[in-house]
Design an enzyme around this catalytic site. Structure first.
Site, PDB file in Angstrom:
ATOM      1  N   HIS A 281      -1.141  -7.101   0.788  1.00 35.99           N
ATOM      2  CA  HIS A 281      -1.412  -8.382   1.462  1.00 35.99           C
ATOM      3  C   HIS A 281      -2.672  -9.058   0.899  1.00 35.99           C
ATOM      4  CE1 HIS A 281       1.809  -7.313   4.086  1.00 35.99           C
ATOM      5  NE2 HIS A 281       1.141  -6.332   4.668  1.00 35.99           N
ATOM      6  N   ASP A 332       8.243  -4.862   2.580  1.00 40.45           N
ATOM      7  CA  ASP A 332       7.426  -4.537   3.747  1.00 40.45           C
ATOM      8  C   ASP A 332       8.251  -4.284   5.017  1.00 40.45           C
ATOM      9  OD1 ASP A 332       5.273  -4.145   5.405  1.00 40.45           O
ATOM     10  OD2 ASP A 332       4.358  -6.098   5.109  1.00 40.45           O
TER      11      ASP A 332
HETATM   12 ZN    ZN Z   1       3.070  -2.790   5.240  1.00 39.79          ZN
END
Ligand code: ZN
Length: 464
Positions: A281, A332
């Site tokens: 991220h 994810d």
């Molecule tokens: Zn993650």
């Protein structure tokens, strides 16, 4: 015995090879690439047999960040509870905790198997599994600390995807906060206990020729940060290192309060980041952190469909690329499984914010699709612990996506625009198939084990 496959064209570092003859050894590793058919004996005209696959071939995408079990809740958190006026990341996390506590080891394996088969159908040929669901639903340790990791290895073996198992060190509920009882399946009491998990995970990946190992820490908020630094520094130098970082503004604020620095700022001051690091991220980084990350050659793992779904924010992509930054992509939470979609959403988010086009192109003549694809491929392979120098490397397993030459936008695309046409216009319906280790594992939209896997999934769905 070697085999040869023929494609209409194949993407190399120097552009498209047309046509492309791909010679493979008996294990499906690449022996050679040529635009001429293989000759046998002395007579140049004498042709050996080859399998005429057709299609446009390019390397399979690596998926640099996955939590397999979360596939079981994809799409199920897209509503407001009756008593809520708004929603954010932290309420999604509550739903994820409930799911994590409800799954048996068998169910996790079934979910992961189906997920990995679907990833192959969409264009991923390798996945790094950021795995923190270690214990049974009561929080009791299994006899084998890597029981669930072993199930993920088995799932990847059944689905025929390459897997990098990254067992995750997880200790806490937040900066300076004890773990919540609902996190009981995730926790290692100490670094020593994590080391035992890592050793057991190493044994688990040795059971499959398709699996390798990584090392990881959940995030600075979920561990003792100093222990995490020691663990990452002292881990086997060959292993890729993964951690979540700066996904939410609240996490940055809490880090500032607890450690007196922003997450990337704090980490980079204590750890010699390099290209073995994969920071997932890194949404909320400032200009200094972006420059530091780019300079270090550490990779950022961007997960645009998940980051969009969870309302994380926009990663500052353009300045990061200008500084020479590296990124890969990951699915994810599994809300999206299509690699081209991840790249498009990443790019379109930047275009929408800047009211500009082709913002990932840094100079005249650059091609957006080529830039995005090369980043996702090379840095995604690094997330698996592989070195990556060429799109297709002699000696490496031949893993490829084959796109339909008759798919309308591809049929008209000029050769030099073909890769961008694939990235921006193609979904799984334009794929003829997916090849792993020289063999089709998906063909015409169907995984080779598809019906058996679907039947198993129907039984799971009926029980839940
Ligand atoms: Zn993650």
């Amino acid at each position: 015995m070697s085999r040869t496959l023929r494609f209409e064209a194949l993407l190399t570092d120097d552009g498209w090879l047309e046509p492309a003859y791909v010679a493979l050894d008996r294990n499906g590793a690449l022996l050679s690439l040529s635009c001429r058919p293989p000759a046998r004996g002395a007579g140049p005209a004498e042709i050996t047999s080859y399998e005429n696959v057709g299609g446009f071939a390019l390397p399979g995408y690596p998926n640099a960040h996955s939590h397999a079990f979360q596939y079981a809740m994809a799409g199920s958190a897209e509503h407001l509870p009756p008593d809520a006026a708004g929603d954010d990341f932290w309420s999604w996390r509550e739903a994820m905790y409930r799911l994590a506590l409800s799954l048996s080891a068998d169910e996790i394996e079934t979910i992961a198997t189906m997920l990995y088969a679907e990833m192959l159908r969409q264009g991923y040929t390798a996945v790094a599994e950021f795995h923190y669901l270690h214990h049974d639903p009561a929080g009791k340790h299994y006899a084998d600390p890597a029981e669930i990791g072993g199930r993920l290895v088995a799932a990847a073996e059944t689905a025929k995807i390459r897997l990098t198992l990254v067992p995750i060190f997880y200790q806490r509920g937040g900066f300076g906060r004890e773990a919540d009882p609902r996190q009981r399946r995730f926790l290692s009491a100490s670094v020593d206990e994590y080391q035992r998990l890592l050793e057991a995970s190493e044994a688990a990946v040795r059971r499959s020729p398709r699996a390798t190992l990584g090392v990881g820490v959940h995030s600075l908020r979920a561990v003792d940060p100093e222990s995490a630094v020691t663990l990452l520094e002292e881990a086997d130098p060959k292993l890729p290192r993964h951690l979540h970082i700066a996904e939410q503004q609240r996490e940055v604020d809490e880090c500032l309060a607890a450690l007196g620095a922003r997450p990337v700022e704090w980490l980079s001051a204590r750890l010699a980041l390099d290209d073995r690091y994969h920071l997932v991220h890194a949404t909320h980084i400032d200009a200094d952190e972006s420059a530091t990350l780019a300079r270090s050659k550490a990779n950022v793992v961007l997960c645009p469909t998940t980051e969009g779904n969870l309302g994380d924010g926009f990663f500052p992509l353009r300045p990061f690329l200008e500084q020479g930054g590296r990124f890969s992509i990951g699915s994810d939470s599994q809300i999206g499984l299509a690699p081209n979609e991840e790249l498009r959403l990443l790019d379109y988010g930047q275009r929408l914010r800047s009211e500009r086009r082709n913002v990932v192109c840094l100079q005249g003549g650059d091609d957006s699709g080529a830039r995005l694809f090369a980043q996702a491929l090379h840095n995604g392979r690094r997330a698996m612990g592989l070195d990556s120098k060429a799109f297709f490397e002699v000696g490496a397993p031949f893993d490829a996506l084959v796109y339909d030459t008759d798919f309308p936008p591809l049929a008209l695309a000029r050769r030099e625009r073909r890769l961008s046409t694939i990235v921006y216009c193609c979904d799984a319906s334009a794929l003829v198939g997916t090849i792993v280790g020289g063999r089709f594992v998906v063909r015409d939209g169907h995984h080779i084990e598809g019906e058996r896997l679907r039947e198993r999934y129907r039984r799971l769905a009926a029980r839940r």
